[in-house]
Design an enzyme around this catalytic site. Structure first.
Site, PDB file in Angstrom:
ATOM      1  N   ASP A 252      70.981  16.742  87.504  1.00 33.02           N
ATOM      2  CA  ASP A 252      72.177  16.300  88.627  1.00 33.02           C
ATOM      3  C   ASP A 252      71.600  16.271  89.869  1.00 33.02           C
ATOM      4  OD1 ASP A 252      73.463  16.823  86.333  1.00 33.02           O
ATOM      5  OD2 ASP A 252      74.618  18.670  87.000  1.00 33.02           O
TER       6      ASP A 252
ATOM      7  N   CYS B 270      62.915  16.830  75.389  1.00 34.12           N
ATOM      8  CA  CYS B 270      63.670  15.900  74.525  1.00 34.12           C
ATOM      9  C   CYS B 270      64.787  16.438  73.632  1.00 34.12           C
ATOM     10  CB  CYS B 270      62.847  14.981  73.719  1.00 34.12           C
ATOM     11  SG  CYS B 270      63.619  13.547  73.046  1.00 34.12           S
TER      12      CYS B 270
ATOM     13  N   ASN C   9      65.150  20.114  87.883  1.00 39.54           N
ATOM     14  CA  ASN C   9      65.662  18.788  87.410  1.00 39.54           C
ATOM     15  C   ASN C   9      67.101  18.886  86.667  1.00 39.54           C
ATOM     16  OD1 ASN C   9      64.998  16.848  84.317  1.00 39.54           O
ATOM     17  ND2 ASN C   9      65.495  16.112  86.424  1.00 39.54           N
TER      18      ASN C   9
ATOM     19  N   HIS D 289      64.638  20.953  83.143  1.00 34.51           N
ATOM     20  CA  HIS D 289      65.783  20.508  82.892  1.00 34.51           C
ATOM     21  C   HIS D 289      67.047  21.538  82.775  1.00 34.51           C
ATOM     22  CE1 HIS D 289      68.483  16.858  81.945  1.00 34.51           C
ATOM     23  NE2 HIS D 289      69.197  17.735  82.381  1.00 34.51           N
TER      24      HIS D 289
ATOM     25  N   PRO E 153      60.174  11.025  83.479  1.00 36.12           N
ATOM     26  CA  PRO E 153      60.035  10.150  82.269  1.00 36.12           C
ATOM     27  C   PRO E 153      61.354   9.670  81.610  1.00 36.12           C
ATOM     28  CG  PRO E 153      58.412  11.847  82.164  1.00 36.12           C
ATOM     29  CD  PRO E 153      59.585  12.254  83.253  1.00 36.12           C
ATOM     30  N   MET E 154      61.514   8.389  81.655  1.00 38.15           N
ATOM     31  CA  MET E 154      62.488   8.162  80.913  1.00 38.15           C
ATOM     32  C   MET E 154      62.318   6.845  79.861  1.00 38.15           C
ATOM     33  SD  MET E 154      65.681   8.168  83.808  1.00 38.15           S
ATOM     34  CE  MET E 154      64.721   7.595  85.140  1.00 38.15           C
ATOM     35  N   ALA E 155      62.560   6.977  78.812  1.00 37.41           N
ATOM     36  CA  ALA E 155      62.408   5.942  77.601  1.00 37.41           C
ATOM     37  C   ALA E 155      63.011   4.642  77.933  1.00 37.41           C
ATOM     38  CB  ALA E 155      62.770   6.622  76.214  1.00 37.41           C
TER      39      ALA E 155
ATOM     40  N   GLY F 284      65.561  11.765  87.533  1.00 35.87           N
ATOM     41  CA  GLY F 284      65.864  11.202  86.460  1.00 35.87           C
ATOM     42  C   GLY F 284      66.870  10.119  86.471  1.00 35.87           C
ATOM     43  N   ARG F 285      68.029  10.372  86.001  1.00 29.14           N
ATOM     44  CA  ARG F 285      69.321   9.424  86.027  1.00 29.14           C
ATOM     45  C   ARG F 285      69.738   8.969  87.352  1.00 29.14           C
ATOM     46  NH1 ARG F 285      73.544  12.396  82.637  1.00 29.14           N
ATOM     47  NH2 ARG F 285      72.452  14.160  83.785  1.00 29.14           N
TER      48      ARG F 285
END
Length: 384
Positions: free
Chosen positions: A215, A111, A213, A181, A26-28, A237-238
């Site tokens: 890198d 978060c 999670n 993470h 999930p990413m805002a 994610g990123r």
């Protein structure tokens, strides 16, 4: 581009079978229906919604109710919930189950954003171990047959690590999986994720899947993480920002039959255009959709020969026709630029002292006054 490969390793989360052990984090402001659909078009796995605030869901906030909607093509459907109050989170879970909004629910305990942690939410909450266990226990009961998972960080900082204890508590409470993470809240998104911590959690939590999670910038990274830590799957994610086809690379790396990607500039331009089109459909507003895709311009075209005037134009475009006109000026045959397009993208920054409530670290328990204060951590709107 070459893609590292590994033996096929399907992932089972409760009753959900995934041929590819990959989850979209999930990413805002990112993982709305449009982006999830786009990623799904390239690969396979589980694609999780933006963070949904439990209180906003219970109060049926208009924007929150829009964010929990899924396109008919999305299956399985996944929603991430955030909150600090066991009853409110359980009530939100009951709404999701009763109204058939999702096939999987994830709880956010990772978060690191100051406006959340300074009121004891997010990555700060597992320090209050009884509260954490109560939230997960009540949410699992409310979820019934819907699998509920937990995503967390290593802890608040290196002196206040909670991931082993929290992982075991989630396992005991009946969670279907835990994801780590591998950074502390204080590390934010800086430095390098501690993959060794993922391996430690895998050794400590033995009856449910453990996901890693941090890198994962390429399919090769995902393969290395699973080999190094023995984790059961990866959360990305990123690494997929401006590169939704990463999920195709990941699917290929884990044995799925996919079409290899030749990420020429033309391919990337088409992906960007598709993203804009899906955002327009999601918002049901061409101007809104085209404004929302602006944040993705730098990520999509990282390393490619795209002039500043075109980049600026795409970051100001307000219609699909305007985007088409600008993309039409590109050299579609320009090849994948290699290293210039690789590596970190999205948030980074430096380590920072985590914002916490007064005297938060002095006790693992929650007093009544602290409990009242924490309710302010449930920010009004979902999505971050």
């Amino acid at each position: 581009m070459t893609v590292a490969t590994a033996p096929a390793r399907p992932l089972r989360i409760g009753p959900i079978d995934l041929d590819v052990p990959v989850v979209l984090a999930p990413m805002a402001g990112i993982t709305n229906t449009a982006f999830r659909r786009l990623c799904r078009e390239y690969g396979a796995g589980l694609y999780v919604s933006e963070m949904i605030t439990s209180r906003a869901l219970v109060e049926r906030n208009e924007s929150t109710m829009r964010l929990i909607r899924h396109h008919e093509s999305e299956t399985p459907r996944s929603i991430q919930l955030y909150g600090v109050d066991p009853k409110t989170i359980a009530d939100a879970v009951r709404i999701i189950v009763a109204e058939d909004h999702a096939d999987h629910i994830d709880l956010n305990f990772g978060c690191p954003v100051p406006k959340v942690t300074r009121r004891g939410g997010g990555a700060a909450l597992p320090w209050k171990n009884r509260l954490f266990a109560d939230i997960v226990t009540q949410a699992v009961k409310a979820a019934g047959d819907i699998p509920l998972t937990v995503k967390m960080r290593k802890g608040i900082d290196h002196d206040h690590l909670t991931f082993i204890e929290a992982g075991r508590a989630a396992e005991d409470a009946g969670a279907a999986a835990v994801a780590l993470h591998a950074r502390t809240a204080g590390e934010y998104y800086s430095g390098h994720a501690d993959w060794n911590a993922i391996g430690e959690l895998k050794q400590a939590v033995t009856s449910i899947p453990v996901l890693g999670n941090g890198d994962i910038w390429s399919a090769e990274d995902a393969v290395r993480m699973m080999e190094q830590t023995d984790c059961d799957g990866v959360v990305v994610g990123r690494g997929c920002l401006g590169r939704p086809w990463l999920f195709g690379d990941l699917a290929a790396a884990f044995g799925a039959e996919t079409t290899p990607v030749d990420a020429t500039l033309g391919f990337v331009a088409d992906a960007f255009r598709r993203h804009a089109e899906l955002l327009v459909e999601f918002f049901d507003d061409e101007d809104h959709g085209c404004r929302d895709v602006r944040k993705h311009v730098a990520w999509y075209f990282k390393g490619y020969p795209v002039g500043g005037d075109i980049r600026t134009g795409l970051a100001m475009a307000s219609s699909l026709q305007h985007i088409d006109d600008l993309l039409g000026q590109l050299d579609r045959g320009a090849p994948y630029p290699g290293a210039d397009a690789e590596g970190q993208r999205g948030r980074a920054g430096r380590p920072k002292r985590t914002s916490l409530p007064d005297k938060w670290l002095e006790s693992r328990e929650i007093g009544e006054s602290t409990s009242e204060m924490m309710r302010g951590a449930e920010i009004e709107n979902s999505g971050g």
